[in-house]
Design an enzyme around this catalytic site. Sequence first.
Site, PDB file in Angstrom:
ATOM      1  CD  GLU A 266      -1.095  -0.131   3.454  1.00  0.00           C
ATOM      2  OE1 GLU A 266      -2.606  -0.685   3.663  1.00  0.00           O
ATOM      3  OE2 GLU A 266      -0.526   0.007   5.126  1.00  0.00           O
ATOM      4  CG  ASN A 302       7.057  -0.560  10.574  1.00  0.00           C
ATOM      5  OD1 ASN A 302       6.524   1.433  10.287  1.00  0.00           O
ATOM      6  ND2 ASN A 302       7.720  -0.811   9.628  1.00  0.00           N
ATOM      7  CD  GLU A 342      -3.553   0.240  14.865  1.00  0.00           C
ATOM      8  OE1 GLU A 342      -2.613   0.161  13.789  1.00  0.00           O
ATOM      9  OE2 GLU A 342      -3.520  -0.258  16.251  1.00  0.00           O
ATOM     10  CD  GLU A 355      -3.603  -2.947  11.847  1.00  0.00           C
ATOM     11  OE1 GLU A 355      -2.714  -4.408  11.180  1.00  0.00           O
ATOM     12  OE2 GLU A 355      -2.058  -2.923  13.304  1.00  0.00           O
ATOM     13  CG  ASN A 357      -4.885  -4.438  16.055  1.00  0.00           C
ATOM     14  OD1 ASN A 357      -4.241  -5.355  15.467  1.00  0.00           O
ATOM     15  ND2 ASN A 357      -4.248  -3.096  15.980  1.00  0.00           N
ATOM     16  CG  PHE A 424      16.477   1.393  19.550  1.00  0.00           C
ATOM     17  CD1 PHE A 424      15.944   1.993  20.236  1.00  0.00           C
ATOM     18  CD2 PHE A 424      17.289   2.044  18.644  1.00  0.00           C
ATOM     19  CE1 PHE A 424      16.984   2.901  21.039  1.00  0.00           C
ATOM     20  CE2 PHE A 424      16.973   3.588  18.621  1.00  0.00           C
ATOM     21  CZ  PHE A 424      16.695   4.093  19.910  1.00  0.00           C
TER      22      PHE A 424
END
Length: 768
Positions: A266, A302, A342, A355, A357, A424
């Site tokens: 997308e 993300n 969301e 989306e 959830n 991280f």
Amino acid sequence: MAASALSASSPLLLHVQLPPAPAASSRPASSSGAAAGSSAASSSASAASASPPSLSDPSLFLLSLPPSLPLSSLLPHLASSSVSLVSADASSQAALVTPAGSYALTKVSTSNTLVIVPPLSPPSPPGKKRKTGAAASAPTAAPCQVCPSETYELSPLPLSLPLLSSLLRASPYFGYAEESPQKTSLRKTINAGINCIPGDQSVIKDEDEAVKVSNEVGYPVMIKASAGGGGKGMRIAWSDAEARESFRVSTAEAISSFNDDRIFIEKFIERPHHIEVQLLADGKHGNVVCFPERECSIQRRNQKVIEEAPSTLLTDATRREMARQAAQLARAVGYESAGTVEFLCDEEQNFYFLEMNTRLQVEHPVTEMITGVDLVRHMLEVAAGHPLPEELVESARNSPDGMVPRKGWAIEARIYAEDPFRGFLPSTGPLLAYSEPTTESVGMEGVTVRCDSGVVEGSDISMYYDPMISKLVTYAETREKAIEGMSAAVDDYVIRGVGHNTPFIASVCRNDFFKRGDTPTSFIDTHYPDGFQGVELDKDETTALAVSAAAIAGARRYALERPPLPKSAAEARREAAYGEEHVVVTLGGKFGDSFAVALTGGDTALVTPVVDGKLDGEPEAVALGDVDAEADSKLAKVEIGGAVKTIQVLGESDEGVLTLQMHGRVVDCCVRSVREFSLSRHMIEPPAVDTSLMLLSPMPGKLISVAVKPGDEIELGQEMCVVEAMKMQNVMRSERKGVVKSVDAKVNDSLKVDQVIVTFEGGEEETA
């Protein structure tokens, strides 16, 4: 429609509920599996609800089963299921689904087609014979019209079909072949009047198709795993080359994390804010209640890191419309439970559905904190069939923005076992010491602290699971106060044994852009382009740390009954005469920045910078109050300038170097007498180990692939290998040009931190 996940090692139980199918005239051409079954079906099948459907019935769905799941294993479950199955001939092994009822296995003798039809007697165990059609009896079932009256063995059938990804492929209700669940969901969403992100929701088959679709959608694109979550299987691509790599890596992560390799593409919305609406819906009772939005834009790869409620971005009009669309979507699908819708919202208040959830989110505590509503309790009550409380429904209905009224501000930080100083990357091992902050331990007026976790001291953080340790939440009347509370809470959070991201959380809370709410999803990439280098303390904070280090070192010497620091005779006489102790504190190890600190024994400390071994400037007076630094405590409380600072004592070396953390800044602090410091200036700083000719593993993990071999010429940024940790695949790239001398690890090796994977030839190299 809802279906349980398929597993090749357990029986399948599907529950399918469908709305009425469209008229037959709108039905698309059947798939090959449906056509195979249709040849055996009677076109005059009864339309009565008690009769089995013909294979041309417009409500049939294509079902796919995993190869190792025998059809006979479904039979024990059919009596409690609203699913019927039809399997075409043994070569194609197609299967069809309809909501017409429970079915037993029989056979169409003319086409060797196996069919499950309504049982005309109680189901028999596998291996037993039973009669069908006119030879059996059942008070409610009409005679079977798709198979003759014969007797057959119900033996295991080795079906070799694709996975459930093809479930909707032959559905005439949605009417699209080769359709991903995202495409079906998208169509429903658009039909419900919800703003959707442009893109192609078809399942992407390979890298070439990923490139083709990416160009059609237009770069940048988001390549996403169909079953994705937690940032896994998601990559942004800005070019054809990145589209190919992102497809490959996303597919591998999707298989590893979800056992599902479906990928779709997308449009990537630039500088969006990630905003979501929590809701509760009680299904048949007809109530949908929306809660104040959550801002979840501080993300890394993300994966959400910091969430808050409400959002600083939304206007009242946008908030009201977002709540309306979220509620409309829930009603359109007959939703029943707690759920989260969301959205991505740009700075012009344009927002797009991302989306839904169908569960509680990790960040649901911030909603509970600002509304006082127990979401878990209501979710369980709805699951038990109870309606939502009328007062809750009315509170949202009477609110100007269509949401449950809110009060105050809440911020949540996800505490991860990740080393922010190593990009991280996941950190594993036991929690050698662990203590969570509380409202009482933080002690900040007007701030409530909540910590939800599933670990205790001694728990093991494994490389095989998500690295989140806990959810740390602070609540206050204002956003500014909630941020201050979060800063204090991470200072008070003791985690030893693994790397963790509390220093990074402290850094974000100090960021001016974060403080004013300028937090698009690109926040971390924008403000930490070279990764996290640690919190930068200002001048006053550095001075306070120097004084704290001197005070903590003195308190520890006293508590541990250590001898005093070695001093010259003149130094000892002067300190005895004036009741003072003079030390030199070096921040950053033995060769860092130094400060002369005079602890007067009263309520003042005098601090003077030291440059080239000499005092530089006039001493600065710093108010010093109580010092609470027990020898066995991981935390020290030092009152400086009228405010109590929490200092974490991370450790002490054999040479007496204290490692302290203040405001997220981790510093090695060397506290020496004036004589020790003077003599130390004659010491030579040891050289750093040269690892420039090595590619080191930045984390513990598994070596998935190696893309180079000895003798290969390597370009800057070229892929070298892939290391997997905690279900995330990390592509390791070369930070130099050069020639590979050796590959020092093998595929499937378990790697340690800093283990050498590749060594380069020596010589002139271009470094990044």
